[in-house]
Design a protein around this motif. Structure first.
Motif, PDB file in Angstrom:
ATOM      1  N   ILE A   1     -19.095  -6.634  26.755  1.00 26.28           N
ATOM      2  CA  ILE A   1     -19.205  -7.947  26.880  1.00 26.28           C
ATOM      3  C   ILE A   1     -21.514  -7.938  26.906  1.00 26.28           C
ATOM      4  CG2 ILE A   1     -20.234  -9.744  29.555  1.00 26.28           C
ATOM      5  CD1 ILE A   1     -17.188  -9.247  31.191  1.00 26.28           C
ATOM      6  N   VAL A   2     -21.199  -8.674  26.410  1.00 27.04           N
ATOM      7  CA  VAL A   2     -22.578  -9.262  26.282  1.00 27.04           C
ATOM      8  C   VAL A   2     -23.356 -10.338  27.166  1.00 27.04           C
ATOM      9  CG1 VAL A   2     -24.425  -9.810  24.449  1.00 27.04           C
ATOM     10  CG2 VAL A   2     -22.090  -7.884  23.785  1.00 27.04           C
ATOM     11  N   VAL A   3     -24.868  -9.454  27.535  1.00 28.39           N
ATOM     12  CA  VAL A   3     -25.118 -10.265  28.342  1.00 28.39           C
ATOM     13  C   VAL A   3     -26.551 -11.158  28.240  1.00 28.39           C
ATOM     14  CG1 VAL A   3     -25.767 -10.997  31.370  1.00 28.39           C
ATOM     15  CG2 VAL A   3     -23.844  -9.350  30.575  1.00 28.39           C
ATOM     16  N   THR A   4     -26.969 -11.984  28.011  1.00 33.24           N
ATOM     17  CA  THR A   4     -28.315 -12.254  27.697  1.00 33.24           C
ATOM     18  C   THR A   4     -28.897 -13.256  28.908  1.00 33.24           C
ATOM     19  OG1 THR A   4     -29.746 -12.702  25.474  1.00 33.24           O
ATOM     20  CG2 THR A   4     -27.560 -14.136  26.038  1.00 33.24           C
ATOM     21  N   GLY A   5     -30.391 -13.154  28.929  1.00 31.27           N
ATOM     22  CA  GLY A   5     -30.652 -14.345  29.324  1.00 31.27           C
ATOM     23  C   GLY A   5     -32.069 -13.334  30.008  1.00 31.27           C
ATOM     24  N   HIS A   6     -32.354 -13.553  31.188  1.00 32.13           N
ATOM     25  CA  HIS A   6     -33.138 -12.784  32.266  1.00 32.13           C
ATOM     26  C   HIS A   6     -32.850 -12.724  33.884  1.00 32.13           C
ATOM     27  CE1 HIS A   6     -35.171 -15.876  28.828  1.00 32.13           C
ATOM     28  NE2 HIS A   6     -36.147 -14.635  29.278  1.00 32.13           N
ATOM     29  N   ASP A   7     -31.693 -12.930  34.371  1.00 33.64           N
ATOM     30  CA  ASP A   7     -31.241 -12.873  35.457  1.00 33.64           C
ATOM     31  C   ASP A   7     -30.339 -11.427  35.708  1.00 33.64           C
ATOM     32  OD1 ASP A   7     -30.139 -13.732  38.296  1.00 33.64           O
ATOM     33  OD2 ASP A   7     -30.922 -14.729  38.045  1.00 33.64           O
ATOM     34  N   LEU A   8     -31.220 -10.850  36.393  1.00 33.61           N
ATOM     35  CA  LEU A   8     -30.552  -9.553  36.562  1.00 33.61           C
ATOM     36  C   LEU A   8     -29.561  -9.358  37.651  1.00 33.61           C
ATOM     37  CD1 LEU A   8     -34.216  -7.322  37.194  1.00 33.61           C
ATOM     38  CD2 LEU A   8     -32.519  -7.497  35.097  1.00 33.61           C
TER      39      LEU A   8
ATOM     40  N   ASP B   1     -17.506 -13.926  15.176  1.00 30.27           N
ATOM     41  CA  ASP B   1     -16.498 -13.143  14.462  1.00 30.27           C
ATOM     42  C   ASP B   1     -16.253 -12.263  15.688  1.00 30.27           C
ATOM     43  OD1 ASP B   1     -14.733 -15.325  13.915  1.00 30.27           O
ATOM     44  OD2 ASP B   1     -16.365 -14.276  11.536  1.00 30.27           O
ATOM     45  N   VAL B   2     -17.487 -11.745  16.880  1.00 31.75           N
ATOM     46  CA  VAL B   2     -17.426 -10.549  16.587  1.00 31.75           C
ATOM     47  C   VAL B   2     -16.309 -10.491  18.601  1.00 31.75           C
ATOM     48  CG1 VAL B   2     -18.917  -8.942  18.713  1.00 31.75           C
ATOM     49  CG2 VAL B   2     -19.714 -10.128  17.201  1.00 31.75           C
ATOM     50  N   PRO B   3     -15.729  -9.459  18.909  1.00 32.90           N
ATOM     51  CA  PRO B   3     -14.289  -9.136  19.392  1.00 32.90           C
ATOM     52  C   PRO B   3     -14.974  -8.837  20.896  1.00 32.90           C
ATOM     53  CG  PRO B   3     -13.883  -7.190  18.344  1.00 32.90           C
ATOM     54  CD  PRO B   3     -15.364  -8.057  17.362  1.00 32.90           C
ATOM     55  N   ALA B   4     -15.814 -10.038  21.781  1.00 29.28           N
ATOM     56  CA  ALA B   4     -16.013  -9.900  22.288  1.00 29.28           C
ATOM     57  C   ALA B   4     -16.912 -10.908  23.584  1.00 29.28           C
ATOM     58  CB  ALA B   4     -17.593  -8.472  22.666  1.00 29.28           C
ATOM     59  N   ALA B   5     -16.878 -10.906  24.853  1.00 25.35           N
ATOM     60  CA  ALA B   5     -17.741 -11.745  25.479  1.00 25.35           C
ATOM     61  C   ALA B   5     -19.070 -11.892  26.325  1.00 25.35           C
ATOM     62  CB  ALA B   5     -16.218 -12.436  27.284  1.00 25.35           C
ATOM     63  N   PHE B   6     -19.616 -13.237  25.970  1.00 27.76           N
ATOM     64  CA  PHE B   6     -20.851 -13.068  26.125  1.00 27.76           C
ATOM     65  C   PHE B   6     -21.308 -14.135  26.779  1.00 27.76           C
ATOM     66  CE2 PHE B   6     -20.241 -12.831  21.533  1.00 27.76           C
ATOM     67  CZ  PHE B   6     -20.639 -11.547  20.815  1.00 27.76           C
ATOM     68  N   LEU B   7     -22.014 -13.691  28.179  1.00 28.14           N
ATOM     69  CA  LEU B   7     -21.781 -14.362  29.310  1.00 28.14           C
ATOM     70  C   LEU B   7     -24.015 -14.376  29.076  1.00 28.14           C
ATOM     71  CD1 LEU B   7     -21.556 -15.259  32.322  1.00 28.14           C
ATOM     72  CD2 LEU B   7     -22.066 -13.125  32.828  1.00 28.14           C
ATOM     73  N   PHE B   8     -24.130 -16.311  29.372  1.00 31.24           N
ATOM     74  CA  PHE B   8     -25.634 -16.517  29.297  1.00 31.24           C
ATOM     75  C   PHE B   8     -26.198 -17.282  30.814  1.00 31.24           C
ATOM     76  CE2 PHE B   8     -24.688 -16.869  24.888  1.00 31.24           C
ATOM     77  CZ  PHE B   8     -25.482 -17.114  23.902  1.00 31.24           C
ATOM     78  N   THR B   9     -26.852 -16.254  31.120  1.00 36.09           N
ATOM     79  CA  THR B   9     -27.500 -16.319  32.599  1.00 36.09           C
ATOM     80  C   THR B   9     -28.945 -17.502  32.223  1.00 36.09           C
ATOM     81  OG1 THR B   9     -29.149 -14.332  32.020  1.00 36.09           O
ATOM     82  CG2 THR B   9     -26.558 -13.477  32.803  1.00 36.09           C
ATOM     83  N   THR B  10     -29.701 -17.395  31.110  1.00 33.25           N
ATOM     84  CA  THR B  10     -30.799 -18.707  31.317  1.00 33.25           C
ATOM     85  C   THR B  10     -31.247 -19.320  30.290  1.00 33.25           C
ATOM     86  OG1 THR B  10     -32.365 -16.982  30.908  1.00 33.25           O
ATOM     87  CG2 THR B  10     -31.971 -16.964  33.163  1.00 33.25           C
TER      88      THR B  10
ATOM     89  N   ALA C   1     -17.135 -19.741  19.541  1.00 35.86           N
ATOM     90  CA  ALA C   1     -17.253 -20.764  20.897  1.00 35.86           C
ATOM     91  C   ALA C   1     -16.259 -20.081  21.975  1.00 35.86           C
ATOM     92  CB  ALA C   1     -16.954 -22.023  20.468  1.00 35.86           C
ATOM     93  N   ASP C   2     -15.173 -19.853  21.437  1.00 37.09           N
ATOM     94  CA  ASP C   2     -14.141 -19.670  22.592  1.00 37.09           C
ATOM     95  C   ASP C   2     -14.312 -18.441  23.358  1.00 37.09           C
ATOM     96  OD1 ASP C   2     -13.901 -16.907  20.902  1.00 37.09           O
ATOM     97  OD2 ASP C   2     -11.895 -17.112  21.428  1.00 37.09           O
ATOM     98  N   ARG C   3     -15.636 -17.746  23.373  1.00 38.70           N
ATOM     99  CA  ARG C   3     -15.724 -16.627  23.706  1.00 38.70           C
ATOM    100  C   ARG C   3     -17.713 -16.153  24.480  1.00 38.70           C
ATOM    101  NH1 ARG C   3     -14.867 -13.560  18.897  1.00 38.70           N
ATOM    102  NH2 ARG C   3     -12.904 -14.767  18.789  1.00 38.70           N
ATOM    103  N   VAL C   4     -18.056 -17.618  24.562  1.00 41.46           N
ATOM    104  CA  VAL C   4     -18.760 -17.818  24.946  1.00 41.46           C
ATOM    105  C   VAL C   4     -19.035 -18.826  26.742  1.00 41.46           C
ATOM    106  CG1 VAL C   4     -20.990 -19.322  24.902  1.00 41.46           C
ATOM    107  CG2 VAL C   4     -20.603 -17.922  22.469  1.00 41.46           C
TER     108      VAL C   4
END
Length: 541
Positions: free
Chosen positions: A230-237, A292-301, A312-315
Motif C-alpha cells: 500500500i502506498v500512503v500519501t499526504g501529510h497525516d502521520l 497500472d501499479v498492482p497496489a492500493a493508494f491511500l490519500f490522507t490530505t 482509479a479502482d485502487r485509490v
C-alpha cells in the motif's frame, strides 16, 4: 451562485492570472470551485455567529475541516462539498438556536442548504472578490494563509493538540474577510496570520514529536519489494500509524509517497518493520507513476491529482479528501477495503527498482531541529573554521509548471562549502543527489514536511543567537518554491518574523496586486527567481 468560475489560489492558475473556464488547471470543475466559495462564505457566517454565541470544540473542528476542504487538490467532489456546507450551516443554526436539543438535532439532519444560506454566503464572498484589487489581494493572503494553517491545525488536532489562540484567530480572520476594512487595517491581520501560523506549526511539531519521537537521520530505499503493498500519501502521520497497526502481520508492506516521506525518521513509526521505503517522486507525477501499479493508494490530505482510469479502482481517500466514485474511509478508520485491495492485486512478483528524478536509489530524511541542534556545536565550529560558508534553505511546494528545474540546477551549482536545508515536496527535485558531506553531515539535509519550516526557523534562530547577530545577518538564504496555500501561510510566517532578502518562484502569486507586491519587495526584499547562475552570483558575490 454564479456559475462562472474564478480561482487564482495556486501557482499553476491559468495564464498566471486565474482559472475562469469550465475547469481549473488543477482539474476541479467550475461547480466545485463555486461550491468552495459558498463553503467559504458559510464559514464567514459561522464566524459571525460566534460573536453572538460561544463556539464549542465542535465548532472549531468544523472551521478547520471547512478551510482544509478548500485547499487545492483536496476535494473534487460536489456531493461531499455540499455535505460540508450543510454541516457548517447547521452548526451556525445550532449556535444561534435556543431550542433545547437543537444542537444535536441539527447536526444529525444537515439537510440541504437553504436559499437564504446560499445568498448569505454569496454576499460574503462578494466582499472579497469584488473589492478593490489591493483589498482583494490582502484578503486573499489572509484567506489562503488560513486555509494552509487549517491543515496543520487539523493534523495536530488528530493527535490531541489544539491551541485556543489559533482557534480564536480563525474566527477573527474569517470575519475580517466580510468586513469593509482598509489596507492599513488588513495589513496587520495579514502578518498576524503568519504569527499565528508559527504557533500552529510549533503545536504540530510538538504533537508529532511527543507522539512519535524526535526524528533521526534515516536512509530510505526507493526499491519496492515483491508482494502486496500500500502506498500512503499526504501529510497525516496518524492515518499512517493506524494503517501500520492494521496491516501488521498480514504480509502487506507500506510505502510512503510525497510529503509522507519524513515519516521514516520518527522512531515510533520506524519500529514497524513493514514500513519499507518510499514510492515514486513528487505529487504531481502520480498520474504517470501510479498507472497500472498492482497496489492500493491511500490519500490522507491534499496532493490528489484527478484520478485516471488506469488506477482509479485502487485509490482510497480519507479525512476531507474526496473524489467522485472513489471509496472513502470514514472517521472509524477501518482500512480493511484498502488492505483487501492490496492483497487482491498482489504487488510486484519480483523486487521493483525505482529511482529519484536524478537517478538516485535512496533518499535521506530525519534532519529536524532536534537532530541539527543536537550537533549545533559542530556546525558552529565548521562556520567559524570556514568549512561552511553559507546555508541555503531550498524547499517548498513542487508543481508541474515548466521552470521548476531551476531548483535542481541551483542545488547542483551550490559550492561544496555550503549546506542545503530542504523541506516539503520541492525537495524531490534534488533529494536523491549525493553532494557529499561537511563535518560528517550530508550537504543536503531533509528537515521534513512543509510544516517543518518550524524546524528551519528554530535552527536559524539558534544560529543567530550563537553568533550574536540577527537572523538576517546570518550567511543564510531562503530559496522558496510555492504551489498552494500551505506555502502561503509559511511565507506569511517568514514575513511576520521579519526575515528578508529571499528568493521566491517559479512565478509570483497571481493574487498579489502590484501595490501589495511593491510593499513586500520594499519591506522584505523579496526577489523573484531568475536563473541559478545569476541568483547564486547575487547571493555569494
Amino acid at each position: 451562485m454564479d456559475q462562472k468560475m474564478f480561482c487564482f489560489q495556486c501557482e499553476q492558475t491559468a495564464g498566471g492570472k486565474g482559472c475562469t473556464g469550465g475547469a481549473g488547471v488543477c482539474g476541479k470543475s467550475s461547480a466545485v470551485a463555486n461550491l468552495q466559495d459558498e463553503l467559504t462564505g458559510a464559514l464567514i457566517g459561522l464566524a459571525r455567529a460566534c460573536q453572538t454565541a460561544a463556539p464549542t470544540a465542535y465548532t472549531h473542528r468544523v472551521v478547520l475541516e471547512g478551510l482544509f476542504t478548500t485547499i487545492t487538490n483536496v476535494n473534487f467532489n460536489e456531493e461531499t462539498m455540499h455535505t460540508m456546507i450543510d454541516k457548517i450551516n447547521a452548526e451556525k443554526a445550532a449556535l444561534l438556536s435556543n431550542e433545547e436539543g437543537a444542537l444535536d438535532k441539527l447536526r444529525k439532519l444537515f439537510g440541504s442548504s437553504s436559499d437564504a444560506d446560499r445568498a448569505a454566503a454569496n454576499f460574503e464572498m462578494k466582499k472579497v472578490w469584488d473589492a478593490d484589487e489591493d483589498i482583494r489581494s490582502l484578503k486573499s493572503l489572509i484567506l489562503f494563509g488560513m486555509r494552509g494553517m487549517a491543515a496543520y491545525a487539523y493534523h495536530a488536532l488528530m493527535l490531541g493538540q489544539h491551541d485556543d489562540s489559533v482557534d480564536a484567530f480563525f474566527l477573527k480572520g474569517l470575519r475580517s474577510l466580510g468586513e469593509d476594512l482598509k489596507m492599513e487595517e488588513l495589513l496587520p491581520i495579514v502578518l498576524e496570520t503568519g504569527t499565528v501560523n508559527l504557533t500552529c506549526m510549533e503545536m504540530l511539531d510538538r504533537a508529532n514529536t511527543t507522539t512519535y519521537g524526535t526524528p533521526v537521520p534515516t536512509e530510505v530505499p526507493l526499491t519496492i519489494e515483491k508482494g502486496p503493498f500500500i502506498v500512503v500519501t499526504g501529510h497525516d502521520l496518524k492515518d499512517l500509524e493506524l494503517l501500520l497497526k492494521q496491516t501488521e502481520g498480514k504480509g502487506v508492506n507500506i510505502y510512503t509517497h510525497g510529503e509522507m516521506l519524513p515519516a521514516h525518521g520518527y522512531p515510533e513509526l520506524k519500529k514497524y518493520k513493514h514500513l519499507k521505503g518510499n514510492f515514486g517522486t513528487a505529487w504531481q507525477n502520480q498520474q504517470k507513476e501510479f498507472a497500472d501499479v498492482p497496489a492500493a493508494f491511500l490519500f490522507t490530505t491534499n496532493c490528489l491529482m484527478p484520478v485516471r482510469p488506469s488506477y482509479a479502482d485502487r485509490v482510497f481517500t480519507t479525512e476531507v479528501v474526496s473524489y467522485p466514485e472513489l471509496v472513502h474511509i470514514d472517521d472509524n478508520k477501518d482500512f480493511t477495503p484498502v488492505i483487501e485491495k492490496a492483497i487482491e492485486l498482489g504487488g510486484y512478483k519480483e523486487d521493483h527498482e525505482m529511482t529519484g528524478i536524478n537517478g538516485g536509489k535512496t533518499v535521506m530524511t530525519g534532519f529536524g531541529h532536534g537532530t541539527v541542534l543536537g550537533v549545533a556545536d559542530k556546525v558552529i565550529d565548521a562556520v567559524k573554521a570556514g568549512a561552511i560558508k553559507h546555508f541555503f534553505l531550498v524547499g517548498g511546494c513542487d508543481g508541474a509548471r515548466p521552470g521548476r528545474n531551476y531548483y535542481t540546477d541551483f542545488v547542483k551549482q551550490t559550492p561544496a562549502d555550503t549546506v542545503i536545508l530542504t523541506l516539503a515536496c520541492g525537495k524531490y527535485r534534488f533529494n536523491d543527489l549525493d553532494l557529499g558531506t561537511i563535518g560528517g553531515l550530508p550537504r543536503i539535509m531533509d528537515m521534513g514536511q512543509c510544516n517543518d519550516a518550524y524546524s528551519a526557523i528554530k535552527v536559524a534562530i539558534a544560529l543567530s543567537e550563537a553568533f550574536g547577530c540577527g537572523v538576517n545577518e546570518l550567511p543564510l538564504t531562503l530559496v522558496l518554491s510555492w504551489y498552494e496555500q500551505k506555502a502561503v501561510c509559511i511565507l506569511l510566517t517568514l514575513l511576520a518574523l521579519g526575515l528578508k532578502n529571499f528568493y521566491l518562484g517559479p512565478t509570483l502569486p497571481a493574487f498579489v496586486s502590484p501595490n501589495v507586491l511593491s510593499y513586500l519587495v520594499e519591506n522584505f526584499n523579496i526577489h523573484p527567481t531568475s536563473t541559478p547562475e545569476a541568483d547564486l552570483k547575487a547571493i555569494l558575490g
